[in-house]
Design a protein around this motif. Structure first.
Motif, mmCIF file in Angstrom:
data_model
loop_
_atom_site.group_PDB
_atom_site.id
_atom_site.type_symbol
_atom_site.label_atom_id
_atom_site.label_comp_id
_atom_site.label_asym_id
_atom_site.label_seq_id
_atom_site.Cartn_x
_atom_site.Cartn_y
_atom_site.Cartn_z
ATOM 1 N N PHE A 1 67.756 65.570 34.010
ATOM 2 C CA PHE A 1 67.549 64.128 33.905
ATOM 3 C C PHE A 1 68.639 63.396 34.692
ATOM 4 N N ALA A 2 68.402 62.143 35.005
ATOM 5 C CA ALA A 2 69.396 61.324 35.707
ATOM 6 C C ALA A 2 69.434 59.944 35.084
ATOM 7 N N ALA A 3 70.646 59.373 34.988
ATOM 8 C CA ALA A 3 70.792 58.049 34.376
ATOM 9 C C ALA A 3 72.039 57.365 34.911
ATOM 10 N N GLY A 4 72.117 56.064 34.661
ATOM 11 C CA GLY A 4 73.270 55.298 35.117
ATOM 12 C C GLY A 4 73.174 54.965 36.590
ATOM 13 N N ASP A 5 74.322 54.750 37.208
ATOM 14 C CA ASP A 5 74.349 54.338 38.606
ATOM 15 C C ASP A 5 73.768 55.380 39.546
ATOM 16 N N SER A 6 73.801 56.657 39.161
ATOM 17 C CA SER A 6 73.222 57.686 40.017
ATOM 18 C C SER A 6 71.710 57.507 40.134
ATOM 19 N N ARG A 7 71.107 56.844 39.166
ATOM 20 C CA ARG A 7 69.659 56.587 39.175
ATOM 21 C C ARG A 7 69.334 55.179 39.644
ATOM 22 N N ARG A 8 70.106 54.170 39.174
ATOM 23 C CA ARG A 8 69.755 52.787 39.468
ATOM 24 C C ARG A 8 70.591 52.166 40.578
ATOM 25 N N GLY A 9 71.662 52.864 41.011
ATOM 26 C CA GLY A 9 72.551 52.285 42.004
ATOM 27 C C GLY A 9 73.670 51.505 41.344
ATOM 28 N N GLN A 10 74.603 51.002 42.157
ATOM 29 C CA GLN A 10 75.765 50.290 41.633
ATOM 30 C C GLN A 10 75.326 49.164 40.706
ATOM 31 N N SER A 11 75.898 49.137 39.515
ATOM 32 C CA SER A 11 75.473 48.151 38.537
ATOM 33 C C SER A 11 76.597 47.868 37.547
#
Length: 498
Positions: free
Chosen positions: A456-466
């Motif tokens: 699974f992937a989550a956080g900035d690695s999934r959504r980009g800088q945030s």
């Protein structure tokens, strides 16, 4: 709503800050202790809205509005007003795993969408949040929560930033055996090395790490996945893997003279400074030093401000911050209506310090760097700029044009590039075989699963800088998804039910 007329009778008061000149002498947090009386008054300003926009947690016009972890803000505002701090803590921690982090470093989109802010300064939500969690630790109300039962399922989390920590906390409470891998020598990700002590003292981060360890989470530091341990090993040893590697590939400024000695990334500067401070109180000399130098920070965001505050404490000779955009207005424009995040002029903690030190605002607006110039030994000596004009093209899109005759050379021996991040570093994602889209791990929000089974992937690695609150949001949500993947169902809370 404890005081029905509070928002009409009481003005906004902010938590006290230490004197800007005095605090430049140390690396401690710039904020001062909170007063219970002040916090009670500020809690009374909350309107307990029928529709509390302060926690809508959505993006409007490309910016976050309201709290993405959907904090029960009106509830704990009222409890603080009534002096029921322990009950306020219970409400706060229902939705937010780490209020001690968000209360210090979150840009508070909740305040931008506070209903009071339509015509008056918003409720001091962020200050109240920090006061609640700090009081919880001070009074011993926060203690290790040891899961009564274990499922026997093992989860590996790659990265110990806020998304990784939030998912670890949630999955551990669900009874799974959680191991967090961190390539640095201390856990915390950017909370540890990307944010300077002045905003977030590291004993606050370490206190939370210790608490998670006491609750059963295992941290393995100095271990880089893909180098010290392979993805194949993780997939064999663990029932599921979550990639929370952040978005640490820094955006570069590719122009003439970029390789001059003295031009570096902001994050390299901040991380080396914090690590040296923690390791040896700077005695090891393993950091980028601004002492006696003319420093220019390229980039107008929070990271750039942190560079300013750091360079001030290192006794830089001069500091200038460049921003591509024009100076923001003093009040909301018609295009930036409530409840959007307010794009208005403000003085960050670092800018207040710089103004106290140099007597003026050190920011330069609508300016673009054209080239770096080095001396015969390759050491940076100056950079050249041109002023820019922001206009609309024939399609109505904003464009930037150079203004002839505005070229200027600036003396500089240290330039820090703080223009954001391109996304996660690719090697780990590629080694896992994860599909990449728009430079990020391809995983749908709510499901978070990648094309690789069990990964699974989550956080900035999934959504980009945030923002940190989005990282916590995703950490909690991916924990729900992983728990469901492992057990067939999940009792972990999900924001989708909010």
């Amino acid at each position: 709503m404890g005081k029905a007329t509070g928002f009409m009778e009481i003005k906004r008061e902010e938590a006290e800050q230490r004197d800007p000149v005095e605090r430049l002498k140390d690396w401690k947090e710039y904020s001062a202790p909170f007063s219970d009386e002040v916090m009670s008054r500020q809690g009374a300003r909350c309107m307990d809205c029928g529709t509390p926009f302060c926690h809508i947690g959505m993006e409007i016009s490309g910016a976050t509005s309201g709290c993405p972890v959907y904090n029960l803000i009106p509830e704990w505002n009222d409890l603080v007003y009534r002096g029921q701090w322990k009950e306020a803590l219970e409400r706060l921690t229902k939705t937010n795993n780490f209020p001690e982090f968000t209360g210090r470093v979150c840009p508070a989109p909740c305040e931008g969408s506070c209903t009071v802010a339509i015509s008056d300064p918003s409720v001091a939500i962020k200050d109240i949040e920090q006061a609640i969690i700090d009081k919880g630790f001070e009074n011993g109300w926060i203690s290790p929560r040891i899961p009564e039962q274990r499922t026997g399922k093992k989860v590996a989390i790659v990265g110990s930033g806020p998304a990784g920590l939030a998912s670890a906390d949630q999955l551990n409470q669900a009874g799974h055996l959680v191991t967090v891998f961190e390539r640095d020598d201390r856990a915390g990700g950017l909370l540890m090395y990307g944010i300077p002590n002045m905003k977030l003292e590291k004993d606050v981060v370490e206190r939370r790490i210790r608490l998670l360890e006491q609750e059963g989470v295992e941290f393995i530091v100095n271990t880089e996945v893909g180098k010290d341990i392979t993805p194949e090993e993780l997939k064999q040893k663990y029932d599921s893997v979550i990639l929370c590697t952040g978005a640490q590939k820094q955006r570069d400024l590719v122009i003439e003279g970029r390789k001059s000695k003295g031009v570096d990334f902001a994050m390299n500067y901040l991380a080396s400074t914090t690590k040296s401070l923690l390791d040896s109180n700077f005695e090891d000399g393993n950091y980028i030093d601004a002492k006696g130098k003319d420093v220019i920070v390229i980039g107008g965001g929070d990271t750039g401000a942190d560079c300013i505050a750091t360079a001030l404490r290192q006794e830089a000779n001069s500091i200038v911050q460049f921003g591509k955009h024009p100076q923001l207005p003093l009040a909301r424009s018609a295009e930036n209506a409530w409840p959007e995040y307010p794009q208005v002029f403000s003085l960050d903690y670092a800018h207040k310090e710089a103004k106290a030190k140099f007597g003026e605002d050190i920011r330069q607006y609508s300016i673009q760097t054209k080239k770096f110039v080095a001396d015969d030994n390759g050491n940076l000596k100056e950079l050249h700029t041109v002023e820019m004009k922001k206009t609309r093209d024939e399609n109505g899109m904003f464009v930037y044009e150079e203004i002839p005759g505005t070229e200027k050379a600036w003396p500089a021996q240290l330039v820090l590039i703080a223009i954001g991040f391109e996304g996660p570093e690719q090697p780990v994602l590629k080694q896992f075989g994860v599909n990449i889209a728009n430079r990020r791990a391809e995983a749908e929000y709510g499901d978070f699963s990648t094309n690789v089974e069990g990964v699974f992937a989550a956080g900035d690695s999934r959504r980009g800088q945030s923002l940190i609150v989005w990282a916590i949001n995703e950490g909690r949500e991916v924990a729900h998804a992983v728990d469901k993947y492992l057990m067939g169902t999940s009792t972990l809370p999900t924001y989708e039910a909010v």
